[in-house]
Design a protein around this motif. Structure first.
Motif, short mmCIF file in Angstrom:
data_model
loop_
_atom_site.label_atom_id
_atom_site.label_comp_id
_atom_site.label_asym_id
_atom_site.label_seq_id
_atom_site.Cartn_x
_atom_site.Cartn_y
_atom_site.Cartn_z
N GLU A 83 19.26 -24.14 50.11
CA GLU A 83 18.76 -23.17 51.09
C GLU A 83 17.49 -22.54 50.52
O GLU A 83 17.52 -21.53 49.84
N LYS A 85 14.92 -21.28 52.22
CA LYS A 85 14.64 -20.07 52.97
C LYS A 85 15.88 -19.74 53.79
O LYS A 85 16.71 -20.61 54.04
N ASP A 87 18.65 -19.52 56.18
CA ASP A 87 19.11 -20.37 57.29
C ASP A 87 18.32 -21.68 57.41
O ASP A 87 18.47 -22.40 58.41
N GLN A 88 17.50 -22.00 56.43
CA GLN A 88 16.79 -23.28 56.42
C GLN A 88 17.38 -24.15 55.31
O GLN A 88 17.02 -24.02 54.15
N ASP A 90 18.43 -27.61 53.31
CA ASP A 90 17.87 -28.92 52.94
C ASP A 90 18.93 -29.68 52.16
O ASP A 90 19.16 -29.41 50.98
#
Length: 342
Positions: A83, A85, A87-88, A90
């Motif tokens: 994570e 960022k 709620d982003q 990967d």
């Protein structure tokens, strides 16, 4: 990126007031391995896996993964790598490793890392910067059986806001990988927050409650993939003095959660006064027991032989005393660099 971790031992968690009481417990625990060996002579040997950081997959895992005596790999993945960022997420590194392993009929375990035994702190930046997380992490000391280590960091799971973000990560991982991974585990319970530098409101009870809450949540969202909690020591406790260890095993057994630990250290006094007797007691009562033999473990010497532990000693103790189903071996294990045997 090389996976380095200092094995937890007496120096990490023991206070002066507990030292004398702890010493009396060793004699009661020592016979475990002898009794267990007789009871488990015909038990199935543990399955062997590699252990490495996700960043070392190409360099250290790929050269060894095709060995016929290796079933797969456990990869340690820091929270920040998953994570970057808020709620982003990967998950590409896990996807790539899983694709590579599945093509070779090998399995993948993932350890989601929220604590670090040396700099840098690999937690999401927003967790450390946003005031609502009150710092997001606490500084830790790393005293251990091999001597003092570098200061580290642990995510402030006792802060509900931090714990909520971590559980959101577990949910996202489950949505993507449940049923595709051989297992997901949380790291060891041992930690020692530097109270003089802490600004997060840490307490031993709050930490214990938070870890059990994450165990329950992980089991809730991973319905097909086994979910495992590593447990070795609890801060503020020695020899089950506050019933943390007992309650952990009772909770795991009643909720179908696997348990494990970062070190197999045969008859090591500190471990024999904390988690090891409970692993012995709960043999056959947990869905999965998975433990590691990590880099520092090769530096410890057997109390019996005064020499470094052998592969056979690790396996026999893991199987007979701890009831281990799977062993995660550091890729530096000497036997992994010799011809393979089934």
């Amino acid at each position: 990126m090389v996976t380095k971790r200092i094995a937890a031992s007496a120096g990490m968690l023991m206070t002066i007031t507990l030292t004398a009481a702890a010493g009396t417990a060793v004699a009661g625990c020592a016979p475990l391995s002898a009794r267990a060996a007789a009871a488990s002579a015909g038990a199935k040997p543990p399955t062997n896996y590699l252990y490495a950081s996700i960043g070392d997959f190409d360099a250290t895992v790929k050269p060894l993964i095709d060995r016929p005596d290796i079933a797969g790999v456990q990869l340690v993945v820091p929270w920040k790598a998953l994570e970057r960022k808020e709620d982003q997420y990967d998950f590409s590194s896990i996807d790539q490793a899983l694709t590579y392993l599945q093509a070779r009929h090998k399995k993948l375990f993932i350890q989601v890392q929220d604590r670090f035994f040396a700099p840098p702190t690999r937690l999401p930046g927003y967790l450390l910067a946003d005031p609502k997380y009150k710092g997001g992490a606490a500084p830790t000391k790393n005293e251990n059986g091999l001597g003092p280590g570098q200061p580290g960091t642990v995510a402030a799971q006792w802060n509900p806001e931090v714990r909520g973000r971590f559980q959101h990560l577990l949910k996202a991982l489950a949505q993507r990988f449940d049923g595709r991974l051989a297992g997901v585990n949380l790291p060891e319970t041992a930690t020692e927050v530097d109270l003089k530098k802490d600004r997060t409101g840490y307490s031993d009870d709050a930490y214990f409650s938070a870890e059990l809450a994450n165990m329950a949540y992980g089991k809730k969202v991973f319905t097909k993939t086994p979910f495992i909690q590593y447990v070795n020591f609890w801060p503020g406790e020695w020899n089950n003095s506050r019933k943390y260890m007992q309650r952990t095993f009772e909770f795991a057994a009643s909720h179908g959660i696997g348990l494990g630990g970062p070190d197999i250290l045969p008859d090591r006094p500190a471990q024999m006064q904390n988690s090891y007797p409970f692993f012995h007691k709960y043999r056959g009562k947990l869905p999965l027991v998975a433990m590691a033999v990590q880099e520092p473990d090769f530096q410890y010497k057997s109390p019996k032989t005064k020499k470094p532990y052998t592969r056979k000693e690790f396996i026999d103790f893991g199987k007979n005393t701890l009831g281990v189903d799977a062993i995660f071996w550091a890729t530096s294990a000497p036997w992994l660099h010799q011809p393979a045997t089934r």
